[in-house]
Design a protein around this motif. Structure first.
Motif, PDB file in Angstrom:
ATOM      1  N   ASP A  35     -21.002 -19.386  10.263  1.00  0.00           N
ATOM      2  CA  ASP A  35     -19.696 -19.986  10.026  1.00  0.00           C
ATOM      3  C   ASP A  35     -19.127 -19.492   8.706  1.00  0.00           C
ATOM      4  O   ASP A  35     -19.765 -19.614   7.655  1.00  0.00           O
ATOM      5  CB  ASP A  35     -19.802 -21.511   9.990  1.00  0.00           C
ATOM      6  N   SER A 181     -19.885 -17.844  23.019  1.00  0.00           N
ATOM      7  CA  SER A 181     -18.505 -18.300  23.156  1.00  0.00           C
ATOM      8  C   SER A 181     -17.878 -17.767  24.432  1.00  0.00           C
ATOM      9  O   SER A 181     -18.302 -16.751  24.980  1.00  0.00           O
ATOM     10  CB  SER A 181     -17.659 -17.840  21.960  1.00  0.00           C
ATOM     11  N   GLN A 205     -15.021 -33.565  20.283  1.00  0.00           N
ATOM     12  CA  GLN A 205     -15.904 -32.422  20.443  1.00  0.00           C
ATOM     13  C   GLN A 205     -17.110 -32.506  19.514  1.00  0.00           C
ATOM     14  O   GLN A 205     -17.023 -32.999  18.392  1.00  0.00           O
ATOM     15  CB  GLN A 205     -15.145 -31.128  20.179  1.00  0.00           C
ATOM     16  N   SER A 206     -18.220 -32.058  19.995  1.00  0.00           N
ATOM     17  CA  SER A 206     -19.428 -31.909  19.177  1.00  0.00           C
ATOM     18  C   SER A 206     -20.117 -30.616  19.593  1.00  0.00           C
ATOM     19  O   SER A 206     -20.182 -29.658  18.841  1.00  0.00           O
ATOM     20  CB  SER A 206     -20.356 -33.118  19.339  1.00  0.00           C
ATOM     21  N   ASP A 207     -20.580 -30.569  20.819  1.00  0.00           N
ATOM     22  CA  ASP A 207     -21.203 -29.367  21.350  1.00  0.00           C
ATOM     23  C   ASP A 207     -21.018 -29.365  22.863  1.00  0.00           C
ATOM     24  O   ASP A 207     -21.493 -30.288  23.535  1.00  0.00           O
ATOM     25  CB  ASP A 207     -22.684 -29.329  21.002  1.00  0.00           C
ATOM     26  N   THR A 209     -17.991 -26.753  21.073  1.00  0.00           N
ATOM     27  CA  THR A 209     -16.784 -26.981  20.287  1.00  0.00           C
ATOM     28  C   THR A 209     -15.580 -26.371  20.998  1.00  0.00           C
ATOM     29  O   THR A 209     -15.719 -25.442  21.801  1.00  0.00           O
ATOM     30  CB  THR A 209     -16.913 -26.371  18.892  1.00  0.00           C
ATOM     31  N   ALA A 211     -11.750 -24.815  20.144  1.00  0.00           N
ATOM     32  CA  ALA A 211     -10.860 -24.351  19.082  1.00  0.00           C
ATOM     33  C   ALA A 211      -9.663 -23.636  19.691  1.00  0.00           C
ATOM     34  O   ALA A 211      -9.821 -22.584  20.305  1.00  0.00           O
ATOM     35  CB  ALA A 211     -11.601 -23.426  18.128  1.00  0.00           C
ATOM     36  N   ILE A 223     -14.258 -21.783  23.387  1.00  0.00           N
ATOM     37  CA  ILE A 223     -15.290 -22.804  23.506  1.00  0.00           C
ATOM     38  C   ILE A 223     -16.612 -22.156  23.111  1.00  0.00           C
ATOM     39  O   ILE A 223     -16.924 -21.050  23.544  1.00  0.00           O
ATOM     40  CB  ILE A 223     -15.342 -23.419  24.918  1.00  0.00           C
ATOM     41  N   SER A 224     -17.379 -22.829  22.268  1.00  0.00           N
ATOM     42  CA  SER A 224     -18.578 -22.229  21.682  1.00  0.00           C
ATOM     43  C   SER A 224     -19.723 -23.219  21.651  1.00  0.00           C
ATOM     44  O   SER A 224     -19.518 -24.442  21.544  1.00  0.00           O
ATOM     45  CB  SER A 224     -18.295 -21.751  20.247  1.00  0.00           C
ATOM     46  N   THR A 225     -20.927 -22.667  21.708  1.00  0.00           N
ATOM     47  CA  THR A 225     -22.123 -23.482  21.581  1.00  0.00           C
ATOM     48  C   THR A 225     -23.264 -22.632  21.033  1.00  0.00           C
ATOM     49  O   THR A 225     -23.290 -21.415  21.236  1.00  0.00           O
ATOM     50  CB  THR A 225     -22.534 -24.091  22.936  1.00  0.00           C
TER      51      THR A 225
END
Length: 420
Positions: A35, A181, A205-207, A209, A211, A223-225
């Protein structure tokens, strides 16, 4: 893992060049689960640069520098990082040989200051430069990591991909799960409208995510994890994508980062369909967007830019009484858009014919306001659909939105036919 990108160069602060390196690195780091919390731009001043390094070292784990590795006295990145870390600089023999070969190949004497491009920080890992002369550097120090890359993108990107990224994967990401993603692309809806439909997913959102990103005439959601395996990640992402798609079935056109014209070309190629276009106020922008897609030649057979009324009459057989006269609808009308779409389809003998006619500005035309645009879609063996648009923005924005809107309605029609 918190990362910070520090771009070095007074020319960046003066706006003389765009900091595209930061955009590239942010995307690349996100793709491997790092990040980026901060982006800093510092001029060619050793005191300000040293201060920026000290601040960044306190708040970030990974510091990536771009720029300031060249031969001149204002290339200070290595000097400043070495000073902050309390280390010395030395000439890297392999990098120096590369500099020597360069000048020998040109048949010109090497000036002494070019030796600076071969300097590396003691205890660090040299990062070879395959497209330039300035060697990069990677250093680990008390749980912090420093990566020094050249400023020119043509040198920075290859060095990151081939040298820095493997070093980061080996030394920095020892306990981090990789980030996976998906990019979901939407058309025919704005960022605010999209957020309204997905507000609960965004707020809770948590997991994974969620954006959103907005560009002119298109919206993207990433969308990402983080997960141990790609299969585990895709199970989570596919589930979320299905939920988003169920809420926006008439707007989600792709689950990868592609423009809508790419999706249309793929759909029409698969079904053996062809397309032509007639453009007035957009002046060929629609055709340019379609033909920019590799493989579009099998779909797009041709088109006509009919900017003037004379060209509308001569090339596309639009009746004179439709275009001019006290009671004529005019060039900017639903009637003209319909004829343009039908005529270009018949002339080109295609399955679909598209048309755009309107007022892009800056002033009125036919006493009609800026932003009034009509688009048409003619289908072989079917009816012709015409849409009235009332667009806001400057000339370029109106032209782009007109082209994107007709593509959106074409995509919707293709999708509807596909499900019949």
């Amino acid at each position: 893992m918190k990362a910070e990108i520090i771009a070095v160069g007074t020319e960046l602060l003066l706006g003389q060049i765009l900091n595209s390196n930061a955009q590239y690195l942010s995307q690349e780091l996100a793709s491997i689960g790092i990040d980026v919390y901060f982006q800093t731009v510092v001029g060619d001043n050793v005191n300000r640069l040293s201060h920026a390094i000290t601040v960044a070292s306190e708040r970030s784990d990974l510091l990536i520098f771009t720029g300031g590795l060249g031969p001149t006295q204002d290339d200070l990145t290595k000097d400043a990082v070495a000073a902050v870390l309390g280390r010395s600089l030395h000439i890297d023999r392999i990098a120096m040989d590369n500099v020597d070969r360069f000048f020998q190949g040109r048949g010109t004497p090497m000036t002494e200051n070019n030796r600076r491009q071969a300097l590396v920080i003691d205890g660090g890992t040299p990062l070879p430069n395959e497209t330039g002369l300035a060697v990069g550097n990677a250093i680990a120090e008390n749980g912090k990591f420093y990566v020094l890359l050249p400023g020119p993108p043509s040198e920075m990107k290859p060095m990151y991909e081939k040298q820095a990224k493997p070093w980061i994967m080996q030394h920095v990401l020892t306990h981090e799960e990789p980030l996976y993603s998906k990019m979901l692309k939407f058309a025919g809806i704005g960022e605010s409208g999209l957020e309204t439909k997905l507000l609960d997913l965004v707020e809770n959102q948590s997991d994974p995510t969620v954006a959103p990103y907005a560009k002119e005439s298109e919206v993207t959601i990433r969308i990402s994890t983080k997960a141990r395996t790609e299969r585990e990640a895709m199970e989570k992402l596919d589930k979320l994508e299905a939920e988003i798609g169920s809420r926006l079935p008439n707007h989600l056109y792709a689950s990868e980062d592609v423009p809508i014209e790419k999706t249309i070309v793929d759909m029409m190629t698969e079904r053996g369909l062809t397309l032509s276009a007639a453009e007035s106020c957009t002046g060929g922008l629609l055709m340019q967007s379609i033909t920019s897609i590799p493989g579009s030649a099998t779909v797009f057979l041709g088109g006509i830019v009919c900017y003037s009324n004379a060209m509308k009459e001569k090339l596309l057989n639009v009746p004179h009484e439709l275009l001019e006269g006290d009671d004529a609808p005019g060039a900017v009308s639903a009637e003209t858009a319909k004829v343009l779409a039908e005529q270009v389809r018949m002339i080109a003998d295609t399955d679909f014919g598209l048309s755009i006619t309107g007022v892009a500005g800056p002033g009125y035309s036919e006493r009609k306001p800026v932003g009034l645009v009509y688009i048409g879609i003619s289908r072989r063996g079917g009816d012709t659909a015409v849409y009235e648009l009332n667009l806001k923005g400057n000339r370029d924005t109106i032209r782009l939105r007109s082209a994107k809107t007709v593509l959106y309605h074409l995509w919707k029609q293709l999708k509807a036919e596909q499900t019949r």
